[in-house]
Design a protein around this motif. Structure first.
Motif, short mmCIF file in Angstrom:
data_model
loop_
_atom_site.label_atom_id
_atom_site.label_comp_id
_atom_site.label_asym_id
_atom_site.label_seq_id
_atom_site.Cartn_x
_atom_site.Cartn_y
_atom_site.Cartn_z
N ARG A 6 -25.62 21.25 -8.96
CA ARG A 6 -24.93 22.54 -8.93
C ARG A 6 -25.08 23.13 -7.53
O ARG A 6 -26.05 22.86 -6.81
CB ARG A 6 -25.47 23.49 -9.99
N LEU A 7 -24.08 23.95 -7.16
CA LEU A 7 -24.00 24.54 -5.83
C LEU A 7 -24.13 26.06 -5.95
O LEU A 7 -23.62 26.66 -6.90
CB LEU A 7 -22.66 24.19 -5.17
N LYS A 25 -13.75 34.67 11.05
CA LYS A 25 -14.29 35.54 10.00
C LYS A 25 -15.67 35.08 9.55
O LYS A 25 -16.61 35.85 9.47
CB LYS A 25 -13.33 35.57 8.80
N ILE A 26 -15.78 33.78 9.22
CA ILE A 26 -17.06 33.23 8.78
C ILE A 26 -17.30 31.93 9.55
O ILE A 26 -16.71 30.90 9.25
CB ILE A 26 -17.07 32.96 7.27
N PRO A 27 -18.16 31.96 10.56
CA PRO A 27 -18.36 30.76 11.38
C PRO A 27 -19.29 29.73 10.76
O PRO A 27 -19.30 28.58 11.20
CB PRO A 27 -18.96 31.33 12.67
N GLU A 28 -20.08 30.11 9.76
CA GLU A 28 -21.00 29.15 9.17
C GLU A 28 -21.35 29.57 7.75
O GLU A 28 -21.23 30.74 7.37
CB GLU A 28 -22.26 29.01 10.01
N PHE A 29 -21.80 28.57 6.97
CA PHE A 29 -22.20 28.80 5.59
C PHE A 29 -23.58 28.18 5.37
O PHE A 29 -23.86 27.09 5.86
CB PHE A 29 -21.21 28.16 4.61
N ASN A 30 -24.42 28.87 4.62
CA ASN A 30 -25.69 28.33 4.17
C ASN A 30 -25.65 28.25 2.65
O ASN A 30 -25.65 29.28 1.96
CB ASN A 30 -26.85 29.22 4.63
N LEU A 31 -25.59 27.02 2.14
CA LEU A 31 -25.46 26.80 0.70
C LEU A 31 -26.69 26.07 0.19
O LEU A 31 -27.37 25.35 0.93
CB LEU A 31 -24.20 25.98 0.40
N LEU A 32 -26.98 26.25 -1.10
CA LEU A 32 -28.11 25.57 -1.72
C LEU A 32 -27.59 24.59 -2.76
O LEU A 32 -26.88 24.97 -3.70
CB LEU A 32 -29.05 26.58 -2.38
N PHE A 60 -25.95 23.22 5.43
CA PHE A 60 -25.53 24.07 6.55
C PHE A 60 -24.15 23.60 6.99
O PHE A 60 -24.00 22.50 7.52
CB PHE A 60 -26.52 23.99 7.70
N VAL A 61 -23.14 24.43 6.75
CA VAL A 61 -21.76 24.10 7.11
C VAL A 61 -21.37 24.91 8.35
O VAL A 61 -21.36 26.14 8.31
CB VAL A 61 -20.78 24.40 5.97
N GLN A 62 -21.08 24.21 9.43
CA GLN A 62 -20.61 24.87 10.65
C GLN A 62 -19.10 24.69 10.76
O GLN A 62 -18.60 23.57 10.72
CB GLN A 62 -21.29 24.28 11.88
N VAL A 63 -18.40 25.81 10.87
CA VAL A 63 -16.94 25.78 10.95
C VAL A 63 -16.55 25.61 12.42
O VAL A 63 -16.90 26.44 13.27
CB VAL A 63 -16.32 27.06 10.38
#
Length: 518
Positions: free
Chosen positions: A171-172, A204-211, A229-232
């Protein structure tokens, strides 16, 4: 009787032993037990002596012993009760790793007579290992131009257990941009993947931190986590933007070249070369292409020529900012420049009609000359007033804006005064003010009048006469004589009448020399 019974029991035991031995020889030859891994010391496994058909009293005399292939110390037999028990820590993953089958093989040996029994103890898996990811953080680089439904493979977790204990579900953490696609038989998905749900915008959102969480199928379940860690990554999808769409600047005319007009600044929300901006001039209206320069790197606009209010009062400049992306994108702005007037133009005097002779019996209000004044400046700098000096029987009458009539104000008496020297001064309202000035209208100058304050040129044509002066007091000098014939039209007549104008004849040659020298 008792002896017979004892002999009967011995015979029965011997018969049972023979039958059991026959069973071992004709069957699988193995005794099966099972024990869960990580069982505590002393945990019961099985009644091995009883199951082998051995009397407890026989165990010691017949030298009952257990031998194993490898880890014989993990299991032991209590010779007092014939029970097989756990003697050491049993770790299934250590013994068999991820093998589906895991067993301990024992050999039970007794003497007198010699017998060998094979015992297999299956080690049952328990859910004692959580899912484990190989990295603490997984990094993904995704361009903001990627379309929804794009998939990005992820590295899943592993679980050292087997069967249900190793079946993993993922799950995310909650978010609106990404979802998970897990391996399932129904979808034939081979890899765990991150799926893009909606378009990205790096600005708007340059990066995402997901678990990302992995959960096994054990009871109770165990979990493992990893940070995603998603870098756009940027694409050139933004135009450079100026602070304003229009800029308004006021400049005084005649300011020096290289004077800073304005420093323009355009920003681009992209990054890297996609945000690097250069500036250029698209157009300068009207016809001002070379009057201004623009530094392509820093956006500084500077004066590059002579700005003349009288020539043009406004300039409209179109500026473009272009980024260095591929393909490049551009933004635009307009710079409005208003040129402010300075008092840099002296008034001009035009005499439209001039009489050098006035009959002494002329009536008051007789018009002697029509005078117009002009000034190329604007506002107070172009507001011209005329004055007449010294005090004489003549006066200036304003007939319209910047138009005057020189009229007779009182009776003339030639015998008292035969000629008058009049000075008409045109003065503007600038600060400091300027007076009339070394420039005659088209026409042949033929007459020069002089006074103590300087020299004056006079040009006569059939329909227009112009007087102007280059004198310390910036005045125009006109001379009138009541004895002269009015409305002279011919040069020879004017020259014959020069004797009626003070100081005229003696300056004619000097004026002609000066004029034709120019």
């Amino acid at each position: 009787m008792v002896g017979f019974q004892r002999r009967g029991l011995g015979t029965l035991r011997l018969l049972l032993s023979l039958l059991l031995l026959a069973y071992w020889e004709t069957g699988s030859g193995q005794l099966h037990y099972s024990v869960p891994e990580e069982a505590k010391h002393g945990t019961f496994v099985g009644r091995i002596a009883q199951d082998l058909g051995l009397e407890l009293t026989e165990l010691v005399p017949r030298l009952f012993r257990v031998a194993s292939k490898g880890r014989g110390d993990l299991l032991e037999v209590n010779l007092q009760n014939g029970i097989l028990f756990v003697n050491g820590r049993i770790d299934r993953e250590e013994l068999c790793r991820r093998s589906a089958e895991c067993s301990l093989h024992l050999e039970v040996i007794v003497d007198r007579p010699l017998q060998v029994f094979h015992v297999e103890v299956e080690v049952k898996d328990i859910n004692d290992n959580p899912p484990v990811f190989s990295l603490k953080e997984q990094k993904l680089l995704i361009y903001e131009s990627k379309q929804p439904e794009s998939r990005f493979p992820l590295e899943g977790a592993s679980d050292a257990d087997i069967e249900e204990n190793a079946v993993l579900a993922y799950r995310l953490s909650q978010n609106e941009y990404f979802s998970l696609e897990s391996p399932t038989n129904s979808k034939q998905t081979k890899r765990l993947s991150l799926v893009l749900k909606k378009s990205l915008d790096r600005e708007k959102i340059p990066e995402f931190n997901l678990l990302l969480t992995a959960t096994d199928g054990g009871k109770p379940e165990l979990t493992g986590t990893v940070q995603l860690f998603v870098q756009v990554l940027d694409v050139n999808d933004n135009d450079p933007e100026f602070d304003q769409l229009e800029y308004r600047v006021k400049l005084m005319e005649n300011i020096p070249e290289e004077t800073l007009v304005i420093k323009l600044n355009a920003t681009d929300r992209d990054e890297g070369v996609n945000r690097e901006v250069t500036y250029s001039l698209l157009s300068i209206k009207p016809n001002g292409r070379h009057l201004f320069t623009l530094d392509e790197n820093n956006g500084e606009m500077r004066v590059n020529g002579s700005l003349d209010y009288e020539e043009n009062k406004f300039y409209e400049i179109e500026v473009q900012a272009t980024d260095k992306g591929t393909p490049p994108m551009a933004g635009h702005c307009t710079v409005w420049i208003e040129i402010l007037d300075t008092n840099d133009n002296s008034p001009k005097i035009i005499v439209n009609s001039l009489s050098f002779s006035v009959p002494e019996d002329a009536q008051p209000s007789t018009v002697i000359a029509l005078i117009s004044v002009s000034d190329l400046d604007s506002g107070v700098n172009g507001q011209v007033t005329c004055s007449l000096t010294p005090a004489t029987p003549f006066k200036l009458v304003s007939t319209f804006k910047n138009y005057y009539s020189l009229v007779l104000d009182s009776a003339l008496d030639r015998e008292t005064t035969s000629d008058y020297e009049l000075v008409v001064t045109a003065r503007d309202g600038g600060s400091p003010p300027l007076w009339a000035t070394g420039a005659c209208a088209p026409g042949k100058p033929v007459l020069v009048c002089s006074s103590a304050v300087g020299s004056l040129t006079y040009s006569q044509q059939r329909r227009q006469r112009v007087c102007s002066a280059v004198v310390p007091s910036n005045t125009d000098l006109m001379a009138f004589s009541p004895s002269l014939t009015p409305n002279l039209d011919r040069e020879d007549e004017r020259e014959r009448q020069e004797s009626g104008c003070n100081h005229l004849g003696q300056l004619k040659n000097s004026f002609n020399q000066a004029y034709f020298k120019d």
